[in-house]
Design an enzyme around this catalytic site. Sequence first.
Site, short mmCIF file in Angstrom:
data_model
loop_
_atom_site.label_atom_id
_atom_site.label_comp_id
_atom_site.label_asym_id
_atom_site.label_seq_id
_atom_site.Cartn_x
_atom_site.Cartn_y
_atom_site.Cartn_z
N GLU A 1 33.09 -11.09 -72.22
CA GLU A 1 33.99 -9.64 -72.71
C GLU A 1 34.27 -8.44 -71.78
O GLU A 1 33.43 -7.77 -71.98
CB GLU A 1 33.47 -9.18 -74.46
CG GLU A 1 33.11 -10.17 -75.22
CD GLU A 1 31.89 -10.56 -75.30
OE1 GLU A 1 31.60 -9.39 -75.07
OE2 GLU A 1 31.65 -11.81 -76.12
N ARG B 1 28.52 1.43 -62.78
CA ARG B 1 28.88 2.61 -61.75
C ARG B 1 30.35 2.89 -61.40
O ARG B 1 30.69 3.82 -60.75
CB ARG B 1 28.07 2.20 -60.63
CG ARG B 1 26.31 2.76 -61.00
CD ARG B 1 25.29 2.17 -59.93
NE ARG B 1 24.21 2.10 -60.26
CZ ARG B 1 22.66 2.58 -59.99
NH1 ARG B 1 23.60 3.19 -58.75
NH2 ARG B 1 22.09 2.01 -60.28
N PHE C 1 28.21 -2.71 -62.15
CA PHE C 1 29.95 -3.01 -62.41
C PHE C 1 29.88 -1.65 -63.52
O PHE C 1 30.40 -0.32 -63.32
CB PHE C 1 29.50 -3.98 -63.54
CG PHE C 1 29.84 -5.43 -62.29
CD1 PHE C 1 29.99 -5.23 -61.72
CD2 PHE C 1 30.16 -6.67 -63.54
CE1 PHE C 1 30.54 -6.64 -60.70
CE2 PHE C 1 30.87 -7.88 -61.93
CZ PHE C 1 30.41 -7.16 -61.35
N THR D 1 30.25 -16.14 -73.02
CA THR D 1 31.13 -15.70 -73.19
C THR D 1 30.84 -13.80 -72.51
O THR D 1 30.07 -13.54 -72.62
CB THR D 1 31.60 -15.63 -74.58
OG1 THR D 1 32.23 -16.99 -74.80
CG2 THR D 1 33.01 -15.39 -74.08
#
Length: 206
Positions: free
Chosen positions: A145, A122, A120, A143
Amino acid sequence: MILSDKDIFDYVNSKRVLIEPFNSKFVGPCSYDVTLGSEFIKYKEDVYDLKKSLSHNKFEIENSIMVCPLNHHLDETIIENYKEKYNVDCIVSGGLLGTTNEYVELPNDVCAQYQGRSSFGRVFLQTHQTAGWIDSGFRGKITLEIVAYDKPVILYKNQRVGQLIFSKSLSPADVGYSDRKYSKYAGQKSVMASLIKKDFEIDEEE
């Protein structure tokens, strides 16, 4: 001490650590991969006043969501074109909150840290900002973000989004996170908006 794959299997099999659902294929050399749930929160505020409750929309997806950078131009025509071309359920710009499918319970002598996947990184997608730490004694879902920094990114429900790294403390905490009086997110089973305003209420009590 960071738990290895052998340790993770041992802790899960002995029920000292609960990961539900658990998939043995998601155990890495010293981490466990977690997956994207279907629930999200998008704030409606123009300004975050942290002494007040933050208004937001909570929604679910059936399959996929497109996350766009904050400055990415979106209008009704573009949104409809994206939906038709990429077959996504929802399109948002800016940050949003998500959650893992996995529900986790930690004993008082094990803490964890969430890290986004390098794949991710990258494509310049971040799945946590400053909230990667998970205290010992925590019970709940994790959670996320989520922010895209370069181009729109399509995320799919149930895909692996990050990993948990577990560490054993030298001694157990006297009071674990979910048993503390003022823990704001203990036992969370769905995505939750920030409850930071409670910090001010707690300070006033002391």
